[in-house]
Write a protein that holds these residues in place. Structure first.
Motif, mmCIF file in Angstrom:
data_model
loop_
_atom_site.group_PDB
_atom_site.id
_atom_site.type_symbol
_atom_site.label_atom_id
_atom_site.label_comp_id
_atom_site.label_asym_id
_atom_site.label_seq_id
_atom_site.Cartn_x
_atom_site.Cartn_y
_atom_site.Cartn_z
ATOM 1 N N LYS A 1 -22.422 -67.144 108.568
ATOM 2 C CA LYS A 1 -22.979 -66.689 107.771
ATOM 3 C C LYS A 1 -21.279 -66.694 106.331
ATOM 4 O O LYS A 1 -22.038 -66.988 105.882
ATOM 5 C CB LYS A 1 -22.061 -65.212 107.799
ATOM 6 N N TYR A 2 -19.777 -67.316 106.865
ATOM 7 C CA TYR A 2 -19.668 -67.192 106.213
ATOM 8 C C TYR A 2 -18.765 -68.510 106.871
ATOM 9 O O TYR A 2 -17.562 -69.206 105.955
ATOM 10 C CB TYR A 2 -17.896 -66.774 106.062
ATOM 11 N N GLY A 3 -19.127 -69.752 107.808
ATOM 12 C CA GLY A 3 -18.388 -70.741 108.515
ATOM 13 C C GLY A 3 -16.876 -70.572 109.069
ATOM 14 O O GLY A 3 -15.921 -71.482 109.366
ATOM 15 N N VAL A 4 -16.641 -69.571 109.743
ATOM 16 C CA VAL A 4 -15.400 -69.275 110.007
ATOM 17 C C VAL A 4 -15.411 -69.593 111.785
ATOM 18 O O VAL A 4 -16.524 -70.240 112.474
ATOM 19 C CB VAL A 4 -14.657 -68.132 110.697
ATOM 20 N N VAL A 5 -14.572 -69.993 112.511
ATOM 21 C CA VAL A 5 -14.374 -70.758 113.796
ATOM 22 C C VAL A 5 -14.428 -69.647 115.071
ATOM 23 O O VAL A 5 -13.138 -69.131 114.983
ATOM 24 C CB VAL A 5 -12.955 -71.400 113.894
ATOM 25 N N PRO A 6 -15.739 -69.705 115.535
ATOM 26 C CA PRO A 6 -15.631 -68.659 116.895
ATOM 27 C C PRO A 6 -14.377 -69.358 117.755
ATOM 28 O O PRO A 6 -14.508 -70.634 117.985
ATOM 29 C CB PRO A 6 -16.955 -68.942 117.062
ATOM 30 N N ALA A 7 -13.391 -68.662 118.277
ATOM 31 C CA ALA A 7 -12.990 -68.347 119.405
ATOM 32 C C ALA A 7 -14.223 -68.201 120.913
ATOM 33 O O ALA A 7 -14.120 -67.056 120.304
ATOM 34 C CB ALA A 7 -11.469 -68.089 119.556
#
Length: 272
Positions: free
Chosen positions: A50-56
């Motif tokens: 949805k937002y392009g954030v980075v999963p860890a």
């Protein structure tokens, strides 16, 4: 635009509202925002898409290199969350909690690292850049950390610095506040539909009415009582409607509502 790497621990509605506001308002790059929660990888994947954030994939990966760590888990999960990140946290990292009821002193004691700790109480209007956020500082937070926290939360709305002991009040007032407004809007929508306005017509009228009233509160020096009186002509429709609200004790109910929310915030703090 912010240049620090931010890690969110927790992927609930508040975490999403903050990151959505930061990204959509183009105040932070999505690739500088990392997210990790306890077990729900599907939720993290949804936020990535949805937002392009980075999963860890691991807590160590999430914490390492982050300059700001935002704790956004449920208060009941706070101690476990801190214990999980503690082995990887460095003393220079700024910890910002958006958890209701958990004091900076409690977080500092759990971490044992003398980290700068800030507490923020935003609300979900952060997602569109209109949060009313209250901010308090812990014992090891320097002016630089306060300024950095102000800068971050000012990207998603207004920020008010308050003594930490007042955050319980803020939680019950503005933290939960959007839900109270939506509750009123829900009642107005039901009334409109019962009186044969379409859902679309009702939503347009209600949302603009609430927006206009909010802007009047914000942009004029009149008190809420004065603004209400200006709308209420003797013997008119508004007076008739307000009379019915008074008859049902609506104002007293809202007072009780806010006090109960504040009480619950205090209870959550004592539980930890």
């Amino acid at each position: 635009m912010g240049t620090e790497k931010i890690t969110f621990i927790g992927a609930g509605s508040m975490a999403e509202a903050i990151m959505e506001g930061l990204i959509k308002k183009e105040k932070w790059q999505a690739d500088l925002i990392t997210i990790k929660n306890r077990s729900n990888t599907q939720r993290v994947n949804e936020l990535q898409v949805k937002y392009g954030v980075v999963p860890a994939s691991t807590i160590e990966e999430a914490i390492t290199g982050a300059e700001i760590i935002i704790l956004a888990v449920k208060p009941k999960d706070a101690h476990n969350a801190v214990n999980t990140i503690k082995p990887f946290v460095k003393s220079h990292q700024l910890i910002i909690s958006v958890m209701a009821g958990i004091s900076t002193e409690t977080l500092t004691n759990w971490l044992h690292l003398n980290n700068p700790v800030m507490r923020a109480m935003p609300n979900t209007s952060a997602s569109i850049g209109y949060s009313a956020t209250a901010l308090s500082s812990g014992i090891y937070a320097e002016p630089f950390h306060i300024e950095k926290s102000l800068e971050l939360f000012e990207t998603i709305g207004t920020v008010t610095l308050v003594p930490e002991e007042k955050l319980h009040i803020v939680t019950g007032l503005s933290g939960s506040g959007p839900a109270y407004v939506y509750y009123i809007a829900e009642a107005m929508q039901k009334a409109a539909e019962e009186l044969n306005l379409s859902e679309e017509e009702a939503k347009t009228l209600i949302s603009q009415t609430l927006l206009g009233a909010s802007l009047m509160l914000k942009q004029t020096t009149d008190s809420p009582i004065e603004l209400r009186r200006k709308v209420t002509s003797p013997g008119g429709t508004t007076e008739a409607g307000i009379g019915k609200l008074d008859q049902h004790g609506v104002q007293d109910a809202f007072l009780a509502c806010i006090k109960k929310a504040v009480q619950r915030s205090e209870e959550l703090g004592r539980m930890n």
